[in-house]
Write a protein that holds these residues in place. Sequence first.
Motif, PDB file in Angstrom:
ATOM      1  N   PHE A   1       0.839  -1.192   0.000  1.00 21.81           N
ATOM      2  CA  PHE A   1       0.000   0.000   0.000  1.00 21.81           C
ATOM      3  C   PHE A   1       0.882   1.252   0.000  1.00 21.81           C
ATOM      4  O   PHE A   1       2.102   1.168   0.159  1.00 21.81           O
ATOM      5  N   THR A   2       0.243   2.390  -0.133  1.00 19.84           N
ATOM      6  CA  THR A   2       0.902   3.678   0.110  1.00 19.84           C
ATOM      7  C   THR A   2       0.060   4.444   1.123  1.00 19.84           C
ATOM      8  O   THR A   2      -1.159   4.259   1.215  1.00 19.84           O
ATOM      9  N   GLY A   3       0.719   5.301   1.886  1.00 20.95           N
ATOM     10  CA  GLY A   3       0.004   6.100   2.876  1.00 20.95           C
ATOM     11  C   GLY A   3       0.852   7.242   3.365  1.00 20.95           C
ATOM     12  O   GLY A   3       2.058   7.306   3.079  1.00 20.95           O
ATOM     13  N   THR A   4       0.221   8.148   4.099  1.00 20.76           N
ATOM     14  CA  THR A   4       0.920   9.293   4.674  1.00 20.76           C
ATOM     15  C   THR A   4       0.782   9.235   6.189  1.00 20.76           C
ATOM     16  O   THR A   4      -0.334   9.212   6.721  1.00 20.76           O
ATOM     17  N   PHE A   5       1.914   9.210   6.873  1.00 21.85           N
ATOM     18  CA  PHE A   5       1.944   9.038   8.319  1.00 21.85           C
ATOM     19  C   PHE A   5       2.921  10.041   8.928  1.00 21.85           C
ATOM     20  O   PHE A   5       4.055  10.138   8.477  1.00 21.85           O
TER      21      PHE A   5
ATOM     22  N   PRO B   1      -3.414   8.837   9.672  1.00 14.92           N
ATOM     23  CA  PRO B   1      -2.176   9.622   9.593  1.00 14.92           C
ATOM     24  C   PRO B   1      -1.412   9.649  10.906  1.00 14.92           C
ATOM     25  O   PRO B   1      -0.243  10.045  10.930  1.00 14.92           O
ATOM     26  N   ASP B   2      -2.044   9.210  12.004  1.00 11.29           N
ATOM     27  CA  ASP B   2      -1.378   9.174  13.301  1.00 11.29           C
ATOM     28  C   ASP B   2      -0.582   7.889  13.512  1.00 11.29           C
ATOM     29  O   ASP B   2       0.066   7.729  14.557  1.00 11.29           O
ATOM     30  N   SER B   3      -0.626   6.967  12.561  1.00 12.68           N
ATOM     31  CA  SER B   3       0.232   5.791  12.660  1.00 12.68           C
ATOM     32  C   SER B   3       1.687   6.230  12.765  1.00 12.68           C
ATOM     33  O   SER B   3       2.093   7.240  12.178  1.00 12.68           O
ATOM     34  N   ILE B   4       2.482   5.444  13.493  1.00 13.84           N
ATOM     35  CA  ILE B   4       3.898   5.784  13.674  1.00 13.84           C
ATOM     36  C   ILE B   4       4.781   5.065  12.654  1.00 13.84           C
ATOM     37  O   ILE B   4       5.985   4.935  12.841  1.00 13.84           O
ATOM     38  N   LEU B   5       4.174   4.633  11.544  1.00 13.24           N
ATOM     39  CA  LEU B   5       4.918   3.906  10.513  1.00 13.24           C
ATOM     40  C   LEU B   5       5.993   4.775   9.856  1.00 13.24           C
ATOM     41  O   LEU B   5       6.922   4.261   9.222  1.00 13.24           O
ATOM     42  N   ASP B   6       5.908   6.079  10.020  1.00 13.37           N
ATOM     43  CA  ASP B   6       6.935   6.954   9.455  1.00 13.37           C
ATOM     44  C   ASP B   6       8.264   6.834  10.188  1.00 13.37           C
ATOM     45  O   ASP B   6       9.319   7.147   9.627  1.00 13.37           O
ATOM     46  N   VAL B   7       8.246   6.358  11.451  1.00 14.42           N
ATOM     47  CA  VAL B   7       9.490   6.278  12.210  1.00 14.42           C
ATOM     48  C   VAL B   7       9.897   4.855  12.580  1.00 14.42           C
ATOM     49  O   VAL B   7      11.016   4.634  13.049  1.00 14.42           O
ATOM     50  N   THR B   8       9.000   3.889  12.377  1.00 11.41           N
ATOM     51  CA  THR B   8       9.313   2.516  12.766  1.00 11.41           C
ATOM     52  C   THR B   8       8.456   1.532  11.984  1.00 11.41           C
ATOM     53  O   THR B   8       7.288   1.819  11.680  1.00 11.41           O
TER      54      THR B   8
ATOM     55  N   ARG C   1      -5.375  10.440  20.699  1.00 12.01           N
ATOM     56  CA  ARG C   1      -4.692   9.565  19.745  1.00 12.01           C
ATOM     57  C   ARG C   1      -3.539  10.313  19.080  1.00 12.01           C
ATOM     58  O   ARG C   1      -2.434   9.790  18.939  1.00 12.01           O
ATOM     59  N   ARG C   2      -3.795  11.550  18.696  1.00 10.27           N
ATOM     60  CA  ARG C   2      -2.730  12.344  18.083  1.00 10.27           C
ATOM     61  C   ARG C   2      -1.606  12.614  19.081  1.00 10.27           C
ATOM     62  O   ARG C   2      -0.426  12.558  18.729  1.00 10.27           O
ATOM     63  N   LYS C   3      -1.972  12.907  20.326  1.00  7.68           N
ATOM     64  CA  LYS C   3      -0.959  13.161  21.353  1.00  7.68           C
ATOM     65  C   LYS C   3      -0.141  11.896  21.626  1.00  7.68           C
ATOM     66  O   LYS C   3       1.099  11.951  21.720  1.00  7.68           O
ATOM     67  N   LEU C   4      -0.803  10.752  21.750  1.00  8.69           N
ATOM     68  CA  LEU C   4      -0.097   9.487  21.974  1.00  8.69           C
ATOM     69  C   LEU C   4       0.858   9.213  20.825  1.00  8.69           C
ATOM     70  O   LEU C   4       2.016   8.820  21.031  1.00  8.69           O
ATOM     71  N   SER C   5       0.393   9.407  19.611  1.00 16.27           N
ATOM     72  CA  SER C   5       1.237   9.198  18.436  1.00 16.27           C
ATOM     73  C   SER C   5       2.469  10.093  18.473  1.00 16.27           C
ATOM     74  O   SER C   5       3.601   9.646  18.251  1.00 16.27           O
ATOM     75  N   ASP C   6       2.267  11.368  18.781  1.00 13.54           N
ATOM     76  CA  ASP C   6       3.396  12.302  18.854  1.00 13.54           C
ATOM     77  C   ASP C   6       4.362  11.911  19.971  1.00 13.54           C
ATOM     78  O   ASP C   6       5.589  11.985  19.807  1.00 13.54           O
ATOM     79  N   ASP C   7       3.819  11.479  21.107  1.00 10.62           N
ATOM     80  CA  ASP C   7       4.672  11.101  22.239  1.00 10.62           C
ATOM     81  C   ASP C   7       5.508   9.869  21.919  1.00 10.62           C
ATOM     82  O   ASP C   7       6.715   9.825  22.220  1.00 10.62           O
ATOM     83  N   VAL C   8       4.884   8.869  21.293  1.00 10.07           N
ATOM     84  CA  VAL C   8       5.625   7.643  20.952  1.00 10.07           C
ATOM     85  C   VAL C   8       6.629   7.909  19.840  1.00 10.07           C
ATOM     86  O   VAL C   8       7.766   7.426  19.871  1.00 10.07           O
ATOM     87  N   ARG C   9       6.240   8.723  18.874  1.00 11.82           N
ATOM     88  CA  ARG C   9       7.148   9.069  17.769  1.00 11.82           C
ATOM     89  C   ARG C   9       8.400   9.762  18.326  1.00 11.82           C
ATOM     90  O   ARG C   9       9.529   9.423  17.935  1.00 11.82           O
ATOM     91  N   ALA C  10       8.197  10.723  19.227  1.00 13.34           N
ATOM     92  CA  ALA C  10       9.340  11.430  19.823  1.00 13.34           C
ATOM     93  C   ALA C  10      10.203  10.479  20.631  1.00 13.34           C
ATOM     94  O   ALA C  10      11.449  10.567  20.631  1.00 13.34           O
ATOM     95  N   PHE C  11       9.585   9.524  21.334  1.00 12.52           N
ATOM     96  CA  PHE C  11      10.302   8.549  22.140  1.00 12.52           C
ATOM     97  C   PHE C  11      11.206   7.681  21.263  1.00 12.52           C
ATOM     98  O   PHE C  11      12.365   7.424  21.600  1.00 12.52           O
ATOM     99  N   ILE C  12      10.678   7.248  20.139  1.00 13.97           N
ATOM    100  CA  ILE C  12      11.463   6.401  19.231  1.00 13.97           C
ATOM    101  C   ILE C  12      12.595   7.197  18.581  1.00 13.97           C
ATOM    102  O   ILE C  12      13.722   6.723  18.458  1.00 13.97           O
ATOM    103  N   ARG C  13      12.310   8.406  18.178  1.00 12.41           N
ATOM    104  CA  ARG C  13      13.337   9.241  17.538  1.00 12.41           C
ATOM    105  C   ARG C  13      14.486   9.569  18.486  1.00 12.41           C
ATOM    106  O   ARG C  13      15.612   9.800  18.054  1.00 12.41           O
ATOM    107  N   ALA C  14      14.201   9.595  19.775  1.00 17.15           N
ATOM    108  CA  ALA C  14      15.205  10.009  20.759  1.00 17.15           C
ATOM    109  C   ALA C  14      16.137   8.883  21.169  1.00 17.15           C
ATOM    110  O   ALA C  14      16.931   9.062  22.102  1.00 17.15           O
ATOM    111  N   ARG C  15      16.092   7.742  20.508  1.00 23.44           N
ATOM    112  CA  ARG C  15      16.913   6.583  20.901  1.00 23.44           C
ATOM    113  C   ARG C  15      18.399   6.923  20.884  1.00 23.44           C
ATOM    114  O   ARG C  15      18.853   7.735  20.111  1.00 23.44           O
TER     115      ARG C  15
END
Length: 495
Positions: free
Chosen positions: A42-46, A134-141, A481-495
Motif C-alpha cells: 500500500f501507500t500512505g501518509t503518516f 495519519p497518526d500511525s507511527i509507521l513513518d518512524v518505525t 490519539r494524536r498526542k499518543l502518536s506524537d509522544d511515541v514518535r518522539a520517544f522512538i526518535r530520541a533513541r
Amino acid sequence: MIPRIVMALAAVALPVSAIAEDEPKPTAPAASYEPNSASRTFTGTFGGRSLRYTATVEEQVLKGDDGTPKAAIVTTAYVAEPRDPSRPVTFLFNGGPGSGSVWLQMGAFGPQRVAIPSDARDDGAPPFPIVPNPDSILDVTDLVFIDPVGTGFSHTIGDTKGEEYWGVTKDAKSVAAVIRKWISENGRWNSPKFLGGESYGTTRSAAVVHELEGGYNDVSLNGVILISTVLDFGAGAETEGAELGYITTLPTMAATALYHGKATAPSVEQFVEEARRFAIGPYAAFLLKGQNASASERAAVRAELARFTGLSEQYLEQADLRVTSGRFYKELLRDRGLTVGRLDSRYTGIDYDNAGETPDNDPSFYGIDGGYAAAINHFMRDTIGYRTEREYVTIGNVGPWDWRLPGGRDTNAYLNVAPYLGKAMRENADMRILVAQGWYDFATPFFAAEYALTRTGFPQDRIEWRYYDSGHMMYVRDEDRRKLSDDVRAFIRAR
C-alpha cells in the motif's frame, strides 16, 4: 469455575462478559500443518511523510523440541519499502490476557483505523468508518503486531493444549520466541528495537523483556512503551485486608468526580495532584492504623474523601471509608440514574435498575467493541486478503491462566513483574521506558503505575510519563490519539 483470585487478576484488562467464551478449537494434525499468510503493498501518509509499505499477515509456527509444530502465532507486520535493516522495528500487543492486538492496531498505530465516536458515546451499529490513519507511527518505525495463542487468529496445532501457552511466563516465552523468529527471518537483528503493550500487555512486556534480555543470547531493546500499565498486582488488589488499592485508585476517583461535576477544581492535573498527596499521606496513615485511628482523624479523612470522590460522607461511613472501584461506578451518578465506566470513566451507562451495588456491565467496553471487531475482520480478510475459517478473537478465554512466577511462595504471594524492567534497565544503559496513562482509567490506575515504577532499582531519568484526558484506551479520543502518536514518535526518535 475460575478460582476467585485468578478471576480477580484476569479482570484487570478483561471485561466480565469475556470470561465465559469458548476455548478456540484445535486445528489440523501437526504433521500436515502448513502456515497461512497473506501480503499486500500500500501507500500512505503518516506523521506527514508519504511512504510505501507492505502489510503481511502470517502464522509464525512454534515447534517442540522434536520439531513438531505446536502453535501458530499470527503476526501482522507493516514494513516500509524499500526495506532498511537499520530502521527501527516495534513489536506490539494488547492485554487481557486473552485480547487480540485489534485495539492498538485498528485504534492507535496501524495504517488504518476505525473511526468510532471520540466523545465517549456508544459506537452504534455498522457500517463503521475504516479510514486512513495519519497518526500511525509507521513513518518512524516498522510495526509488528502479535496475537498470542488463543487471541486473534492464533491457535494451537494438533493435540497441543492452550494451557501450554497460558501463563505469565509461558506466554512471555512464546512471544519472545516469535520476536526472535521474526527478526531472524527478516534480517533485523541489528535494527533498533522497541516493545509496546497495553494493559496486561504491559505485564507481558516486562515478562518478555526478561525472556529477551535475561540470559546470554540477548535481544537488546532500545525502549519499552507501556500503555495503561499494570505491573504490581498487589498495588491494586481489592481484597479484604489489602489497603493499598484504596490509595492507588483514589486519584482516579477524583479525576472522575471532577469530570462529571461532582467535584470542583481549576484543572484535573491540579486536583489529582492534591488527591495523590492526600492518598499517600493522611489517607494512607489512616488506613494503616485500621481500627486504632482516632475519631477526629476519621472525621477529617471522611470529609476529604467526600471532597475528592464526590460521594456523601454518609455513604463513605457506611463503606468504612474504603470504597471499591465497583461500588464507585454505581454510586457516583446514582442520583442521575447512571453508572460510569471501568476502562474509561467518562462513559456512562444505564442499568436495569438503580438499586444495585455494582453496574450491570462496563459502558466503556460495550461502547466500542462492535466497531473494532468489524474493522479488524474487514481489514485483514477483505483488504489484505487473509483467508481463514477461524474467527478473530478480540477478547477470549485463555484459562486457566498460570499466574506463578519463578521464585517460590513469597514471589507469588505478591505478584509483581516490575522488577524485570528495573533489572533490564540496570543492565542495558540505553533502554528507556515511556509510560502512557489516562486520567479516567480504573482498570490500570495511573497512581498504581507511578507506585510500581518509583520503587528502588529503577533509573528515574530513563522513565518518561505522559498523561491523557481519557481512559484505558486513550486513543479512542481523537485529541489523545494524536498526542499518543506524537509522544511515541518522539520517544522512538530520541533513541
